[in-house]
Write a protein that holds these residues in place. Structure first.
Motif, PDB file in Angstrom:
ATOM      1  N   LEU A   1       0.826  -1.210   0.000  1.00 23.48           N
ATOM      2  CA  LEU A   1       0.000   0.000   0.000  1.00 23.48           C
ATOM      3  C   LEU A   1       0.862   1.263   0.000  1.00 23.48           C
ATOM      4  O   LEU A   1       0.452   2.309  -0.475  1.00 23.48           O
ATOM      5  CB  LEU A   1      -0.879   0.035   1.252  1.00 23.48           C
ATOM      6  N   GLY A   2       2.047   1.142   0.588  1.00 28.17           N
ATOM      7  CA  GLY A   2       2.947   2.305   0.612  1.00 28.17           C
ATOM      8  C   GLY A   2       2.364   3.466   1.380  1.00 28.17           C
ATOM      9  O   GLY A   2       2.493   4.613   0.982  1.00 28.17           O
ATOM     10  N   GLY A   3       1.706   3.166   2.502  1.00 27.81           N
ATOM     11  CA  GLY A   3       1.169   4.249   3.340  1.00 27.81           C
ATOM     12  C   GLY A   3      -0.123   4.826   2.817  1.00 27.81           C
ATOM     13  O   GLY A   3      -0.409   5.989   3.023  1.00 27.81           O
ATOM     14  N   GLY A   4      -0.913   4.035   2.113  1.00 30.82           N
ATOM     15  CA  GLY A   4      -2.177   4.533   1.557  1.00 30.82           C
ATOM     16  C   GLY A   4      -3.322   4.464   2.549  1.00 30.82           C
ATOM     17  O   GLY A   4      -3.121   4.365   3.753  1.00 30.82           O
ATOM     18  N   ILE A   5      -4.565   4.499   2.021  1.00 32.15           N
ATOM     19  CA  ILE A   5      -5.758   4.498   2.858  1.00 32.15           C
ATOM     20  C   ILE A   5      -5.777   3.260   3.752  1.00 32.15           C
ATOM     21  O   ILE A   5      -5.563   2.147   3.288  1.00 32.15           O
ATOM     22  CB  ILE A   5      -7.041   4.535   1.993  1.00 32.15           C
ATOM     23  N   GLY A   6      -6.045   3.468   5.020  1.00 32.86           N
ATOM     24  CA  GLY A   6      -6.113   2.358   5.963  1.00 32.86           C
ATOM     25  C   GLY A   6      -4.810   2.105   6.687  1.00 32.86           C
ATOM     26  O   GLY A   6      -4.730   1.235   7.539  1.00 32.86           O
TER      27      GLY A   6
END
Length: 408
Positions: free
Chosen positions: A145-150
């Motif tokens: 995710l690389g620090g995305g949503i969630g």
């Protein structure tokens, strides 16, 4: 450089239990995703008597979801239901991209919005408690995710450490929050009895921050987004007559507010418990207004706020046909916070409500006691002040929290 928007597929199941508010709930999920900086590329909706215990949407629909993820090049799937750890892992394995649920999405938005030390601690506590049983396999997903949503808030490092470390962290946060709550209580007790306190409550995005701004020129963050305000903000407001009160903005309520948030944000919402008057802000233009009002009333009961005097402010009158509007809560006022008349109409309605709550008084203030007259203007709602020359005194009339206080 702004991060690329994640492409999101939303998934909802309309059941015999949820059909009544299902459409509004899915619209809300879309709004929440937008607030979290995600781009909704598809909404998958299924009707069934009840959710599938293993995969929520059933195996056939799950295969369809996997194909949709590939076709739309989606980065993330968000379910409009709370997923068990087992459901989340199973769905994720089949669709091949990270899967989160409504609760995780709301926690993520709270992480974006938290500004104060207490707000950040409360978000971290709620996220860690929610994610603790869901840690299996999280490491791989988080790095993808690389620090995305969630994944906002505690971040990858904390979530990839062992459970014992997380439990220790939870204990430390709870201890710190107790200290913050004790400090807040001491501050609150100092304030009590000195100033009349007004609290803003209501469904998220009803316009509470806008109303705080027009009354107090607070310049708070106001935008057409869900959960624009998280940390409670208190500002002083002086009515035209001189009466000084405080106005506190609070986090917005929402349907199916995760229990983790009610627990974690208890001290934030508890701020409303000590108010002398609550302004319940309602979006008059919302199609789901009755449900939103009911949500707020239920949460007020849960937080033991129902004994506090209430004034309902039906906001966004510019978006409705006024003659066709039928209010359901009383007493109330219908305004548009964006219009030039909004502030005056709101002030007049609050003043009327104050006169119902406070105790009427009359007093005679000698000309030599100018300081007492100034205090009266500041600490009570002083409506009339006549100087009588032969008495060399001011005859005043107004409303106060304690009608006898002028005799002190």
């Amino acid at each position: 450089m702004e991060a690329k928007q994640e492409r999101v597929i939303l998934v909802g199941v309309e059941t015999e239990e949820t059909w009544k508010n299902f459409g509004e709930s899915m619209l809300e999920l879309k709004g929440l995703t937008k607030t979290a900086k995600g781009e909704v590329c598809f909404s998958l909706i299924q009707k069934r008597p009840q959710v599938d215990r293993q995969t929520v949407i059933g195996k056939g629909k799950l295969q369809e979801l996997a194909q949709l993820v590939e076709a739309h090049e989606a980065d993330l799937v968000i379910f409009n239901h709370e997923l068990t750890p087992r459901q989340g892992a199973l769905i994720q394995e089949i669709v091949g991209v990270p899967v989160i649920d409504r609760v995780q999405l709301i926690l993520d938005i709270f992480a974006m919005r938290a500004r104060s030390k207490e707000g950040k601690l409360q978000v971290e506590l709620a996220q860690l408690e929610y994610l603790l049983p869901r840690l299996t396999g999280q490491g791989k997903n988080l790095s993808r995710l690389g620090g995305g949503i969630g994944t906002r808030g505690p971040g990858e490092t904390k979530l990839e450490t062992d459970r014992r470390h997380i439990r220790t962290r939870i204990t430390i946060i709870k201890r710190e929050l107790k200290e913050v709550a004790a400090h807040r209580e001491r501050t609150r007790q100092k304030r009590q009895g000195q100033v009349f306190q007004i609290g803003l409550i209501g469904y998220t995005n009803a316009g509470k921050s806008t109303i705080l701004n027009i009354l107090t020129s607070a310049d708070t963050y106001e935008k057409d987004e869900l959960f624009a305000t998280l940390d409670p903000l208190t500002k002083r407001w002086r009515l035209p007559e001189g009466f000084e009160v405080t106005v506190t903005d609070t986090v917005g309520f929402i349907q199916d507010l995760p229990t983790q948030l009610i627990d974690a944000f208890h001290s934030t919402l508890e701020e409303s418990r000590n108010m002398d008057l609550l302004l319940h802000v309602v979006d008059a233009s919302s199609e789901d207004r009755p449900q939103q009002e009911e949500t707020v009333m239920n949460l007020m009961e849960e937080l033991d706020l129902q004994h506090i005097p209430l004034l309902t402010i039906y906001n966004k009158a510019d978006r409705i046909i006024k003659d066709q509007f039928v209010p359901t809560m009383f007493p109330n006022v219908l305004i548009s916070a964006k219009s030039s008349l909004g502030k005056q109409e709101l002030t007049d309605a609050i003043k009327l409500r104050l006169m119902e709550i406070l105790t009427p008084y009359v007093a005679t203030i000698p000309q030599t006691e100018g300081g007492k007259l100034s205090r009266l203007k500041r600490e009570t709602l002083l409506l009339r002040e006549d100087y009588v020359e032969q008495d060399e005194a001011y005859h005043v009339r107004g409303f106060a929290e304690d009608g006898s206080w002028v005799l002190r």
